[in-house]
Design an enzyme around this catalytic site. Sequence first.
Site, PDB file in Angstrom:
ATOM      1  N   VAL A  11       0.991  -1.210   0.037  1.00 19.46           N
ATOM      2  CA  VAL A  11      -0.020   0.001   0.090  1.00 19.46           C
ATOM      3  C   VAL A  11       0.989   1.274  -0.010  1.00 19.46           C
ATOM      4  O   VAL A  11       0.637   2.228  -0.843  1.00 19.46           O
ATOM      5  CB  VAL A  11      -0.796  -0.075   1.138  1.00 19.46           C
ATOM      6  CG1 VAL A  11      -1.659   1.269   1.513  1.00 19.46           C
ATOM      7  CG2 VAL A  11      -1.960  -1.054   1.255  1.00 19.46           C
ATOM      8  N   ASP A  30      10.607   3.878   6.255  1.00 27.52           N
ATOM      9  CA  ASP A  30      10.384   2.401   6.793  1.00 27.52           C
ATOM     10  C   ASP A  30      11.420   2.197   7.533  1.00 27.52           C
ATOM     11  O   ASP A  30      12.583   2.959   7.419  1.00 27.52           O
ATOM     12  CB  ASP A  30      10.429   1.611   5.584  1.00 27.52           C
ATOM     13  CG  ASP A  30       9.729   0.061   5.786  1.00 27.52           C
ATOM     14  OD1 ASP A  30       8.843  -0.079   4.708  1.00 27.52           O
ATOM     15  OD2 ASP A  30      10.150  -0.217   6.972  1.00 27.52           O
ATOM     16  N   LEU A 153      -6.812  -0.147  -2.827  1.00 27.74           N
ATOM     17  CA  LEU A 153      -6.075  -0.580  -3.900  1.00 27.74           C
ATOM     18  C   LEU A 153      -6.306  -2.191  -3.996  1.00 27.74           C
ATOM     19  O   LEU A 153      -6.294  -2.960  -2.691  1.00 27.74           O
ATOM     20  CB  LEU A 153      -4.631  -0.253  -3.615  1.00 27.74           C
ATOM     21  CG  LEU A 153      -4.277   1.064  -3.647  1.00 27.74           C
ATOM     22  CD1 LEU A 153      -2.659   1.179  -3.198  1.00 27.74           C
ATOM     23  CD2 LEU A 153      -4.540   1.823  -5.012  1.00 27.74           C
ATOM     24  N   ASN A 210     -14.571  -5.057   2.630  1.00 29.76           N
ATOM     25  CA  ASN A 210     -13.744  -6.168   2.252  1.00 29.76           C
ATOM     26  C   ASN A 210     -14.442  -7.389   2.822  1.00 29.76           C
ATOM     27  O   ASN A 210     -14.487  -8.448   1.861  1.00 29.76           O
ATOM     28  CB  ASN A 210     -12.546  -6.092   2.982  1.00 29.76           C
ATOM     29  CG  ASN A 210     -11.334  -5.505   2.245  1.00 29.76           C
ATOM     30  OD1 ASN A 210     -12.004  -5.108   1.035  1.00 29.76           O
ATOM     31  ND2 ASN A 210     -10.157  -5.397   2.569  1.00 29.76           N
ATOM     32  N   PHE A 251     -16.629  -9.380  -9.358  1.00 28.16           N
ATOM     33  CA  PHE A 251     -16.582 -10.265  -8.177  1.00 28.16           C
ATOM     34  C   PHE A 251     -17.593 -11.371  -8.211  1.00 28.16           C
ATOM     35  O   PHE A 251     -17.981 -12.046  -7.280  1.00 28.16           O
ATOM     36  CB  PHE A 251     -16.596  -9.431  -6.759  1.00 28.16           C
ATOM     37  CG  PHE A 251     -15.227  -8.936  -6.587  1.00 28.16           C
ATOM     38  CD1 PHE A 251     -14.566  -8.120  -7.299  1.00 28.16           C
ATOM     39  CD2 PHE A 251     -14.379  -9.324  -5.203  1.00 28.16           C
ATOM     40  CE1 PHE A 251     -13.017  -7.661  -7.085  1.00 28.16           C
ATOM     41  CE2 PHE A 251     -13.428  -8.778  -4.946  1.00 28.16           C
ATOM     42  CZ  PHE A 251     -12.665  -8.030  -5.698  1.00 28.16           C
ATOM     43  N   LEU A 252     -17.781 -11.814  -9.430  1.00 25.43           N
ATOM     44  CA  LEU A 252     -18.508 -12.912  -9.484  1.00 25.43           C
ATOM     45  C   LEU A 252     -17.913 -14.264 -10.319  1.00 25.43           C
ATOM     46  O   LEU A 252     -18.546 -14.757 -11.074  1.00 25.43           O
ATOM     47  CB  LEU A 252     -19.994 -12.560 -10.090  1.00 25.43           C
ATOM     48  CG  LEU A 252     -21.135 -11.768  -9.334  1.00 25.43           C
ATOM     49  CD1 LEU A 252     -22.367 -11.545 -10.173  1.00 25.43           C
ATOM     50  CD2 LEU A 252     -21.523 -12.774  -8.266  1.00 25.43           C
ATOM     51  N   GLY A 255     -13.501 -19.263  -8.369  1.00 19.19           N
ATOM     52  CA  GLY A 255     -11.808 -19.497  -8.254  1.00 19.19           C
ATOM     53  C   GLY A 255     -11.754 -20.647  -7.111  1.00 19.19           C
ATOM     54  O   GLY A 255     -12.915 -21.082  -6.477  1.00 19.19           O
ATOM     55  N   CYS A 262      -5.340  -9.337   2.246  1.00 22.00           N
ATOM     56  CA  CYS A 262      -6.568  -8.497   2.775  1.00 22.00           C
ATOM     57  C   CYS A 262      -7.643  -9.164   3.513  1.00 22.00           C
ATOM     58  O   CYS A 262      -7.995  -9.255   4.522  1.00 22.00           O
ATOM     59  CB  CYS A 262      -6.805  -7.394   2.019  1.00 22.00           C
ATOM     60  SG  CYS A 262      -5.448  -6.334   1.807  1.00 22.00           S
TER      61      CYS A 262
HETATM   62  C1  UDX Z   1      -8.542  -6.628  -1.895  1.00 17.57           C
HETATM   63  C2  UDX Z   1      -9.830  -5.626  -2.278  1.00 17.57           C
HETATM   64  O1  UDX Z   1     -10.381  -6.003  -3.599  1.00 17.57           O
HETATM   65  C3  UDX Z   1      -9.083  -4.279  -2.147  1.00 17.57           C
HETATM   66  O2  UDX Z   1      -9.965  -3.311  -2.161  1.00 17.57           O
HETATM   67  C4  UDX Z   1      -8.458  -4.088  -0.990  1.00 17.57           C
HETATM   68  O3  UDX Z   1      -7.832  -2.677  -0.762  1.00 17.57           O
HETATM   69  C5  UDX Z   1      -7.461  -4.898  -0.432  1.00 17.57           C
HETATM   70  O4  UDX Z   1      -8.310  -6.417  -0.720  1.00 17.57           O
HETATM   71  P1  UDX Z   1      -6.764  -7.834  -3.382  1.00 17.57           P
HETATM   72  O5  UDX Z   1      -6.651  -8.630  -2.032  1.00 17.57           O
HETATM   73  O6  UDX Z   1      -5.460  -7.113  -3.830  1.00 17.57           O
HETATM   74  O7  UDX Z   1      -7.923  -6.607  -2.750  1.00 17.57           O
HETATM   75  O8  UDX Z   1      -7.455  -8.776  -4.328  1.00 17.57           O
HETATM   76  P2  UDX Z   1      -8.685  -8.946  -4.984  1.00 17.57           P
HETATM   77  O9  UDX Z   1      -8.340  -8.688  -6.451  1.00 17.57           O
HETATM   78  O10 UDX Z   1      -9.678  -8.227  -4.279  1.00 17.57           O
HETATM   79  O11 UDX Z   1      -8.840 -10.444  -4.955  1.00 17.57           O
HETATM   80  C6  UDX Z   1      -8.943 -11.291  -3.700  1.00 17.57           C
HETATM   81  C7  UDX Z   1      -9.027 -12.651  -3.739  1.00 17.57           C
HETATM   82  O12 UDX Z   1     -10.186 -13.071  -4.267  1.00 17.57           O
HETATM   83  C8  UDX Z   1      -7.968 -13.238  -4.757  1.00 17.57           C
HETATM   84  O13 UDX Z   1      -7.675 -14.483  -4.173  1.00 17.57           O
HETATM   85  C9  UDX Z   1      -8.729 -13.371  -6.199  1.00 17.57           C
HETATM   86  O14 UDX Z   1      -8.265 -14.566  -6.948  1.00 17.57           O
HETATM   87  C10 UDX Z   1     -10.055 -13.635  -5.491  1.00 17.57           C
HETATM   88  N1  UDX Z   1     -11.246 -13.418  -6.249  1.00 17.57           N
HETATM   89  C11 UDX Z   1     -11.822 -11.990  -6.826  1.00 17.57           C
HETATM   90  C12 UDX Z   1     -12.232 -14.214  -6.916  1.00 17.57           C
HETATM   91  O15 UDX Z   1     -11.939 -15.480  -6.617  1.00 17.57           O
HETATM   92  N2  UDX Z   1     -13.359 -14.076  -7.505  1.00 17.57           N
HETATM   93  C13 UDX Z   1     -13.484 -12.817  -8.044  1.00 17.57           C
HETATM   94  O16 UDX Z   1     -14.683 -12.641  -8.687  1.00 17.57           O
HETATM   95  C14 UDX Z   1     -12.547 -11.786  -7.288  1.00 17.57           C
END
Ligand code: UDX
Length: 434
Positions: A11, A30, A153, A210, A251-252, A255, A262
């Site tokens: 971040v 840091d 992010l 989240n 996000f649909l 996986g 996070c």
């Molecule tokens: C997430 C949030 O999206 C972001 O807003 C926050 O600031 C930090 O946490 P990140 O952890 O980088 O971001 O990844 P993200 O792209 O959200 O995916 C998280 C996990 O969900 C991954 O393992 C990804 O493969 C999985 N995922 C995501 C799915 O399995 N299906 C999806 O449709 C989206």
Amino acid sequence: MKITVIGTGYVGLPTGVGLAELGNDVVCLDIDENKINTLKSGKVTIFEEGLEELFKKNTENGKVRFSTSFAESIPQADLVILAVGTPPNPITKEADMKYIKAAAESLAHHLQGYTVIAVKSTVPVNTGTAVENIVRQVNPTAEFDVISLPEFLREGFAVQDFFNPDRIIVGANTQRARDLIAELYAPFKDKSTILYVSRQSSETIKYASNAFLAMKIQYINEMADFCETSGADIYEVAKGMGLDSRIGAKFLVPGPGYGGFCFPKDTNAMAYMGKFNGVDLSLIETTIKSNERRKINMAKRILDMVDDVKNPTIAVLGSAFKGGTDDCRESPALQIIEIMLAHDVQIRLYDPQAMDNTKAILKDMITYCNSAYEAIGGADVLAVLTDWPEFKELDLSRIKQLMKRPQIADYRNTFDCTEAKNLGFEIKSLGRKL
Ligand code: UDX
């Protein structure tokens, strides 16, 4: 504006470089001397699309500097951003605040003039008050405000998300702090919503968002499982659902479960806060359990495909928690590999970016390959566990020639099932008609 960003991780570094690109004078601070020396030598310490170019440009023109010294980096700052880690307590899973508290104490000594201290790390509700108390105690005459400035992010899209935020949430209790942030984000005022709320609401928005996204992912994963028993196609179902603006199309994607630093951390921290406050956050607790079960289920599905082979060779494509990043923290792919390693198997891995991070964890327990085809050679089954775009370009005919048995466990729905079946593969995937 003069800004100091404390913490140069996933971040802090994109945020510091991004703010420099907006014209601010930034110091990235840091306590990790090695990391700062690496950055000072001109080497970026994380893989993020587009970061290296911005990093080079803004270090060369002096808009971003690196330091390990609070005494050097805090006095001149108008804004100090806390972007340090809040790792989960290994027992309770609550967010460990030791780095936040240490940074607050260290910076407090060096405050000069009015300074806004912005907590960007994901922190339990009311952390802003705790930071305020620490700074006040260490430096009673300091003139400052503490605000919550949560980050949204996504790893792999950090630069893109920095310059195109859906929204900027500002948890600030004074107009003076709100005015400073309004000046900072003036470049975004025509393309993003800046929402000013209380500090506690801002801290809650981050966790609530989240946890909701994690729940949405597990929901589509469970719908994928249902589609596999009903002959429906999860992509058709997701498309139909997503056309409802109350659901939304993102996000649909099914996986092997969600990972990263996070979602697992934040869902557990939110569940802990619920328990501690005596509130029943059962949906979040169910999401956590569902996600854990899914990774075990994915490993079992792969092992079942080779349960008739003694000491089978499993080719794995992808160990990062998702495509586009080298980060393996809480990676479902890595956890699935670790579950399979408890059985009598040989694993050959290829990941475009995460090999070093994987080696640091799995050491010599698996074979590391320099290409997908090298990993696939001689394998009894191929498991695709990370959604790297390059895997979609692989030639299925060539894969068939390389494998000992034509079996694919495609848990990122990378390949066309029909094409694979026509080539004679046994292919398992998620939520699709086979
Ligand atoms: C997430 C949030 O999206 C972001 O807003 C926050 O600031 C930090 O946490 P990140 O952890 O980088 O971001 O990844 P993200 O792209 O959200 O995916 C998280 C996990 O969900 C991954 O393992 C990804 O493969 C999985 N995922 C995501 C799915 O399995 N299906 C999806 O449709 C989206």
